[in-house]
Scaffold this motif. Sequence first.
Motif, short mmCIF file in Angstrom:
data_model
loop_
_atom_site.label_atom_id
_atom_site.label_comp_id
_atom_site.label_asym_id
_atom_site.label_seq_id
_atom_site.Cartn_x
_atom_site.Cartn_y
_atom_site.Cartn_z
N UNK A 145 0.83 -1.21 0.00
CA UNK A 145 0.00 0.00 0.00
C UNK A 145 0.86 1.25 0.00
N UNK A 146 1.87 1.29 0.88
CA UNK A 146 2.69 2.50 0.97
C UNK A 146 3.60 2.67 -0.24
N UNK A 147 3.98 1.56 -0.88
CA UNK A 147 4.77 1.71 -2.11
C UNK A 147 3.93 2.34 -3.21
N UNK A 148 2.64 2.00 -3.24
CA UNK A 148 1.73 2.63 -4.19
C UNK A 148 1.68 4.14 -3.95
N UNK A 149 1.55 4.53 -2.68
CA UNK A 149 1.51 5.96 -2.36
C UNK A 149 2.84 6.62 -2.69
N UNK A 150 3.93 5.91 -2.45
CA UNK A 150 5.25 6.47 -2.77
C UNK A 150 5.36 6.77 -4.26
N UNK A 151 4.77 5.92 -5.08
CA UNK A 151 4.84 6.11 -6.53
C UNK A 151 3.90 7.22 -7.01
N UNK A 152 2.72 7.33 -6.40
CA UNK A 152 1.69 8.19 -6.99
C UNK A 152 1.30 9.41 -6.16
N UNK A 153 1.72 9.48 -4.89
CA UNK A 153 1.43 10.69 -4.10
C UNK A 153 2.53 11.71 -4.39
N UNK A 154 2.44 12.34 -5.55
CA UNK A 154 3.54 13.16 -6.06
C UNK A 154 3.80 14.40 -5.22
N UNK A 155 2.73 15.08 -4.78
CA UNK A 155 2.94 16.30 -4.00
C UNK A 155 3.61 15.99 -2.66
#
Length: 288
Positions: A37-47
């Motif tokens: 889950x957090x790797x997904x956010x690392x990739x796509x939570x750009x701001x």
Amino acid sequence: MSRWDGKTKGSLAGYKIFLFFINTLGLDFAYRLLQLVTYYYYLFAKKQKSALLDFYQNILHFPVAKAKKLARQNFYIFGQTLVDRAAFLLGKTGQFTHVFENEQYLIDIRDGGKGGILLSAHLGNWETAGNLLKGRITPTINIVMLDAEVESIKQFMDTSTGGSRFKVIAIKDDLSHIIAIRNALVNNEFVAIHSDRYLDGAKFIELDFFGKKAKFPYGPFVIASKFDAPVTFVFAAKDGKYSYHLSATLPIMNKLKPEEIARLYVAELERKVKEYPEQWFNYFNFFV
């Protein structure tokens, strides 16, 4: 880059999923799921990632490779703190341990009979610290916060876990929270306040933080200066898979101006950020 909006991020579905896995398959499984889950956010939570990388590279002056590694760790550890929060609320505390550096300071504050003001920050996991402190040092912890969580998430967490093990003093426009803080201190209770984030339009104090100007909320330091109660800076950082390191500073016993308390606080916050850079959980442009 956006400023902080005062709201807790996260979806109701996400809370439900992790509470289910913690309850049925345990913390280890929840942590493994969290890596995805957090790797997904690392990739796509750009701001959010951009804000972290800017902080690590341009404020703490880490090389690019280390900054990226810290940002990845940051997302994962932040996720762990949320899982740990749910685990505590569910009563699954057996796996957790902690050490408390200068715990005697809080015991002395309690024994002084005037209550205590604990200033902290969005570094580590203060909510879990509050659950650890409750019952060990004092029967009542009050946390002053903006009551801006999504209502459906609050209701679900309260229904599913019984809610937080401490009292929340919600910041109100009518300043009724000041009366609640006063009453808590009169009852010899601890009042904890995050002192590192301000909302646009609120009064702030501008201070040097790692050599650059940053805006800090003025209110917590005014509160700390006005009440006749000791003031200490308390932090709780995750220092192992299931362990936390709590710390408190030598209490301020005499009355100081808000600006003086703020400068002392920022100096301690700098020390904690240097010690735990991967647990800096402010995902926005922190500087002027």
